[in-house]
Scaffold this motif. Structure first.
Motif, short mmCIF file in Angstrom:
data_model
loop_
_atom_site.label_atom_id
_atom_site.label_comp_id
_atom_site.label_asym_id
_atom_site.label_seq_id
_atom_site.Cartn_x
_atom_site.Cartn_y
_atom_site.Cartn_z
N LYS A 10 0.78 -1.19 -0.12
CA LYS A 10 -0.09 -0.04 0.01
C LYS A 10 0.77 1.34 0.09
CE LYS A 10 -4.51 -1.50 2.09
NZ LYS A 10 -5.23 -1.40 3.29
N GLU A 11 1.82 1.18 0.74
CA GLU A 11 2.98 2.24 0.82
C GLU A 11 3.49 2.54 -0.57
OE1 GLU A 11 4.11 5.77 2.33
OE2 GLU A 11 2.83 4.39 3.64
N MET A 12 3.97 1.46 -1.09
CA MET A 12 4.50 1.68 -2.52
C MET A 12 3.53 2.33 -3.44
SD MET A 12 6.85 -1.78 -2.82
CE MET A 12 6.64 -1.75 -4.65
N ARG A 13 2.28 1.64 -3.24
CA ARG A 13 1.47 2.36 -4.48
C ARG A 13 1.02 3.89 -4.11
NH1 ARG A 13 -3.93 -1.01 -5.54
NH2 ARG A 13 -2.54 -2.26 -6.74
N LYS A 14 0.99 4.02 -2.89
CA LYS A 14 0.76 5.61 -2.54
C LYS A 14 1.98 6.43 -3.16
CE LYS A 14 0.19 8.34 1.75
NZ LYS A 14 1.45 8.70 2.10
N ILE A 15 3.24 6.06 -2.62
CA ILE A 15 4.48 6.77 -3.24
C ILE A 15 4.20 6.74 -4.76
CG2 ILE A 15 6.71 6.77 -3.42
CD1 ILE A 15 6.61 5.41 -0.55
N ARG A 16 3.93 5.81 -5.54
CA ARG A 16 3.97 5.88 -6.99
C ARG A 16 2.81 6.80 -7.23
NH1 ARG A 16 1.39 3.22 -10.77
NH2 ARG A 16 0.47 1.56 -9.35
N THR A 17 1.69 6.59 -6.93
CA THR A 17 0.61 7.62 -7.21
C THR A 17 0.94 8.75 -6.85
OG1 THR A 17 -0.69 5.84 -6.55
CG2 THR A 17 -1.94 7.89 -6.97
N MET A 19 3.76 10.21 -7.08
CA MET A 19 4.79 10.45 -8.15
C MET A 19 4.30 10.70 -9.47
SD MET A 19 7.94 8.15 -7.02
CE MET A 19 8.75 8.41 -8.37
N ARG A 20 2.98 10.25 -9.58
CA ARG A 20 2.24 10.19 -10.92
C ARG A 20 2.87 9.63 -11.86
NH1 ARG A 20 -0.16 16.22 -10.57
NH2 ARG A 20 -1.28 16.00 -8.76
N ILE A 21 3.53 8.10 -11.51
CA ILE A 21 4.13 7.52 -12.50
C ILE A 21 3.33 6.08 -12.65
CG2 ILE A 21 6.27 8.41 -12.37
CD1 ILE A 21 7.10 6.09 -10.65
N SER A 22 3.47 5.37 -13.86
CA SER A 22 2.69 4.32 -13.96
C SER A 22 3.54 3.29 -13.67
CB SER A 22 2.67 4.06 -15.66
OG SER A 22 4.01 3.92 -16.24
N LEU A 23 3.17 1.81 -13.56
CA LEU A 23 3.99 0.67 -13.14
C LEU A 23 5.24 0.46 -14.31
CD1 LEU A 23 1.56 -2.02 -12.08
CD2 LEU A 23 3.30 -1.09 -10.79
N ASP A 24 4.96 0.80 -15.44
CA ASP A 24 5.95 0.59 -16.48
C ASP A 24 7.21 1.69 -16.14
OD1 ASP A 24 4.79 -1.26 -18.23
OD2 ASP A 24 3.67 0.15 -19.08
N THR A 25 6.71 3.02 -15.80
CA THR A 25 7.90 3.93 -15.65
C THR A 25 8.48 3.54 -14.08
OG1 THR A 25 6.47 5.57 -16.47
CG2 THR A 25 8.34 6.33 -14.85
N LYS A 34 7.68 -4.78 -13.92
CA LYS A 34 6.40 -4.48 -13.50
C LYS A 34 5.36 -5.41 -13.02
CE LYS A 34 2.42 -2.99 -16.43
NZ LYS A 34 1.86 -2.94 -17.77
N ALA A 35 5.39 -6.64 -13.09
CA ALA A 35 4.77 -7.70 -12.73
C ALA A 35 5.07 -7.81 -11.13
CB ALA A 35 5.12 -9.10 -13.33
N MET A 36 6.48 -7.89 -10.74
CA MET A 36 6.86 -7.84 -9.33
C MET A 36 6.23 -6.80 -8.71
SD MET A 36 8.15 -9.41 -6.80
CE MET A 36 8.91 -10.69 -7.25
N LEU A 37 6.47 -5.35 -9.14
CA LEU A 37 5.92 -4.13 -8.52
C LEU A 37 4.47 -4.41 -8.30
CD1 LEU A 37 8.02 -1.58 -10.40
CD2 LEU A 37 8.21 -2.42 -8.10
N GLY A 38 3.76 -4.95 -9.40
CA GLY A 38 2.24 -4.86 -9.15
C GLY A 38 1.84 -6.07 -7.95
N GLN A 39 2.67 -7.15 -8.13
CA GLN A 39 2.50 -8.14 -7.07
C GLN A 39 2.56 -7.55 -5.49
OE1 GLN A 39 4.93 -11.62 -8.16
NE2 GLN A 39 3.75 -12.16 -9.84
N ILE A 55 13.84 -0.20 -5.33
CA ILE A 55 12.80 0.70 -5.57
C ILE A 55 13.14 1.87 -4.70
CG2 ILE A 55 10.12 0.65 -4.58
CD1 ILE A 55 10.13 -2.40 -4.97
N SER A 56 13.46 2.02 -3.40
CA SER A 56 13.66 3.07 -2.86
C SER A 56 14.71 4.05 -3.57
CB SER A 56 14.14 3.06 -1.19
OG SER A 56 15.39 2.60 -1.00
N THR A 57 15.71 3.53 -4.00
CA THR A 57 16.78 4.25 -4.77
C THR A 57 15.96 4.83 -6.30
OG1 THR A 57 18.61 3.03 -4.15
CG2 THR A 57 18.91 4.34 -6.13
N GLY A 58 15.05 3.81 -6.82
CA GLY A 58 14.59 4.37 -8.02
C GLY A 58 13.52 5.34 -7.68
N TYR A 59 12.80 5.36 -6.65
CA TYR A 59 11.87 6.51 -6.34
C TYR A 59 12.41 7.45 -5.53
CZ TYR A 59 7.97 3.02 -7.14
OH TYR A 59 6.86 2.25 -7.69
#
Length: 183
Positions: A10-17, A19-25, A34-39, A55-59
């Motif tokens: 949930k925290e990952m999704r919140k941060i990604r949202t 950031m306004r980025i897609s799972l692809d980005t 993308k599959a692992m991030l979604g899981q 993930i923390s480095t990329g975000y």
């Protein structure tokens, strides 16, 4: 014994949202599929320590952003109250004693490694420095291909963007503190 694991997905999704980025980005930024991030976001998979670092480095957020929330109260903590993250088939346990503090810019971790465990880390572009203090046993640190053998009471610091690995070369458990200072 341990508290319920934090809801990393949930925290990952919140941060990604935010950031306004897609799972692809997100996959391109982190190097995690993308599959692992979604899981992970759906709670179908619990990420390893290495995956959380990617993930923390990329975000460009702190490691503890996903696993702990700072408390407004002063707390006395017991290791039995902290849910550990596992890596290397359970041979390495990471306890986040004090999650990221934006004023100090620090995370405070305690890491336990079983005998002969080795953990490869990759450069962290969001980390200014890491500080390691060996509390128990021996720790073999490889930093930019140079190897250092640390014993109980020894310490080392290095820039986060350097490649590094932690290894317990002994037949006894190794315990060390890892303090991370973010950019």
């Amino acid at each position: 014994m341990y508290s319920i694991p934090p809801d990393i997905g949930k925290e990952m999704r919140k941060i990604r949202t935010e950031m306004r980025i897609s799972l692809d980005t997100a996959a391109r930024l982190t190097g995690v599929s993308k599959a692992m991030l979604g899981q992970i976001e759906r709670g179908e998979s619990i990420p390893t320590i290495s995956t959380l670092w990617k993930i923390s480095t990329g975000y460009k957020v702190t490691f503890s952003n996903f696993i702990s929330k700072p408390s407004v109260e002063k707390n006395i903590l017991s290791i039995d109250d902290i849910y550990p993250l596992q890596e290397e088939n359970g041979d390495m346990l990471l306890y986040n004693y004090f999650p990221f503090d934006p004023i100090s810019g620090l995370d405070f971790l305690q890491i336990h490694m079983k005998p002969h465990c080795r953990h490869e880390s990759f450069p962290h572009t969001n980390v200014l420095n890491e500080y390691i203090v060996v509390i128990k046993g021996q720790l073999e640190m490889t930093i930019s291909e140079k190897v250092y053998l640390l014993k109980e009471g020894d310490a080392v610091s290095f820039h986060g963007e350097l490649s590094h690995a932690y290894a317990n070369p002994s037949n006894e458990e190794t315990v060390f503190h890892n303090v991370i200072r973010y950019r």
